[in-house]
Design a protein around this motif. Sequence first.
Motif, mmCIF file in Angstrom:
data_model
loop_
_atom_site.group_PDB
_atom_site.id
_atom_site.type_symbol
_atom_site.label_atom_id
_atom_site.label_comp_id
_atom_site.label_asym_id
_atom_site.label_seq_id
_atom_site.Cartn_x
_atom_site.Cartn_y
_atom_site.Cartn_z
ATOM 1 N N VAL A 59 -0.387 -3.515 8.404
ATOM 2 C CA VAL A 59 -0.432 -2.064 8.600
ATOM 3 C C VAL A 59 -1.384 -1.700 9.732
ATOM 4 O O VAL A 59 -1.019 -0.992 10.670
ATOM 5 N N ALA A 60 -2.616 -2.193 9.648
ATOM 6 C CA ALA A 60 -3.635 -1.828 10.646
ATOM 7 C C ALA A 60 -3.237 -2.253 12.049
ATOM 8 O O ALA A 60 -3.546 -1.575 13.033
ATOM 9 N N ASP A 61 -2.527 -3.368 12.147
ATOM 10 C CA ASP A 61 -2.183 -3.938 13.440
ATOM 11 C C ASP A 61 -1.146 -3.130 14.210
ATOM 12 O O ASP A 61 -0.907 -3.394 15.380
ATOM 13 N N LYS A 62 -0.522 -2.163 13.542
ATOM 14 C CA LYS A 62 0.550 -1.400 14.184
ATOM 15 C C LYS A 62 0.137 0.032 14.507
ATOM 16 O O LYS A 62 0.952 0.830 14.971
ATOM 17 N N ILE A 63 -1.131 0.354 14.276
ATOM 18 C CA ILE A 63 -1.624 1.712 14.529
ATOM 19 C C ILE A 63 -2.527 1.689 15.761
ATOM 20 O O ILE A 63 -3.507 0.936 15.787
ATOM 21 N N PRO A 64 -2.206 2.485 16.787
ATOM 22 C CA PRO A 64 -3.031 2.492 18.001
ATOM 23 C C PRO A 64 -4.502 2.752 17.702
ATOM 24 O O PRO A 64 -4.829 3.595 16.885
ATOM 25 N N VAL A 123 -2.373 -2.363 25.754
ATOM 26 C CA VAL A 123 -1.289 -1.589 25.148
ATOM 27 C C VAL A 123 -1.778 -0.205 24.736
ATOM 28 O O VAL A 123 -1.071 0.794 24.881
ATOM 29 N N ASN A 124 -3.015 -0.117 24.255
ATOM 30 C CA ASN A 124 -3.555 1.157 23.799
ATOM 31 C C ASN A 124 -3.861 2.120 24.942
ATOM 32 O O ASN A 124 -4.166 3.294 24.689
ATOM 33 N N SER A 125 -3.807 1.627 26.167
ATOM 34 C CA SER A 125 -3.979 2.537 27.295
ATOM 35 C C SER A 125 -2.738 3.397 27.502
ATOM 36 O O SER A 125 -2.759 4.368 28.248
ATOM 37 N N SER A 126 -1.638 3.036 26.818
ATOM 38 C CA SER A 126 -0.424 3.837 26.858
ATOM 39 C C SER A 126 -0.464 4.839 25.716
ATOM 40 O O SER A 126 -0.889 4.509 24.612
ATOM 41 N N PRO A 127 -0.025 6.092 25.935
ATOM 42 C CA PRO A 127 -0.167 7.126 24.902
ATOM 43 C C PRO A 127 0.806 6.996 23.735
ATOM 44 O O PRO A 127 0.576 7.569 22.677
ATOM 45 N N GLU A 128 1.910 6.261 23.893
ATOM 46 C CA GLU A 128 2.906 6.207 22.811
ATOM 47 C C GLU A 128 2.596 5.045 21.857
ATOM 48 O O GLU A 128 2.025 4.038 22.259
ATOM 49 N N PRO A 129 2.965 5.190 20.562
ATOM 50 C CA PRO A 129 2.597 4.193 19.557
ATOM 51 C C PRO A 129 3.608 3.067 19.377
ATOM 52 O O PRO A 129 3.314 2.091 18.693
ATOM 53 N N VAL A 135 4.734 -5.046 19.711
ATOM 54 C CA VAL A 135 3.840 -6.182 19.968
ATOM 55 C C VAL A 135 3.399 -6.821 18.658
ATOM 56 O O VAL A 135 3.371 -8.046 18.520
ATOM 57 N N SER A 136 3.061 -6.008 17.663
ATOM 58 C CA SER A 136 2.618 -6.531 16.380
ATOM 59 C C SER A 136 3.717 -7.338 15.693
ATOM 60 O O SER A 136 3.460 -8.430 15.158
ATOM 61 N N LEU A 137 4.925 -6.818 15.687
ATOM 62 C CA LEU A 137 6.042 -7.546 15.077
ATOM 63 C C LEU A 137 6.299 -8.861 15.803
ATOM 64 O O LEU A 137 6.577 -9.892 15.170
ATOM 65 N N ALA A 138 6.204 -8.836 17.134
ATOM 66 C CA ALA A 138 6.405 -10.060 17.911
ATOM 67 C C ALA A 138 5.342 -11.105 17.566
ATOM 68 O O ALA A 138 5.632 -12.304 17.448
#
Length: 204
Positions: A59-64, A123-129, A135-138
């Motif tokens: 869960v945590a890994d998929k939240i910006p 990845v977090n430098s991009s505004p969309e989640p 990336v997390s699923l990969a």
Amino acid sequence: MSVLPLVFTSGWASGVNAYAVVLLLGAFGATGLSDDVPERLQRPEVLVVAGVLFLCEAVADKIPYVDSAWDAVHTVVRPAAGAWVGALLAGQSGSLSDVAAGLVGGSTALASHTVKAGTRMAVNSSPEPFSNIVVSLAEDLGVAGIVTFAMFHPEAAAIVAGVLLVAGLVVIFFLASRIRRFLRRRAQRREERRLAARAGPPPG
């Protein structure tokens, strides 16, 4: 047969998702699919704790930004897990000293953790989640695939893990500017929160 390839691969995977590694190795041993898994990794309490923590990470890994905070906390946890698993694997096989295996597993986990954490900052430098989720699923699928592959073809899996590690370090080098941008934004948010707390609530 040398256990070094399995130690290296499990170390790489631990740097990405240590709980998944413990859970998968324990499951392989507990179900009898592999005789190379130490008894300690097969213990029910170890599998339960690893499973719960894996779900928390999923869960945590998929939240910006939450993912980067989680990575920061696990800067010590993942290398320690890689070292622990490596030492256990070495003790099971007897073909490599526990200390050497721990050093290999821990250092490899630290390197792959650095790649993972740096990639997430970029990845977090991009505004969309959505990129975080992809990336997390990969990463989850990659860890599951390479650990499974390593149980049956350890040498080939170690080569794949080595290629992925080198490729990841190269990618981090080219993403350095985006990582610095992420760090600047995080520092700016902290400063804004600090100033807002100092100013207090607006006058009513």
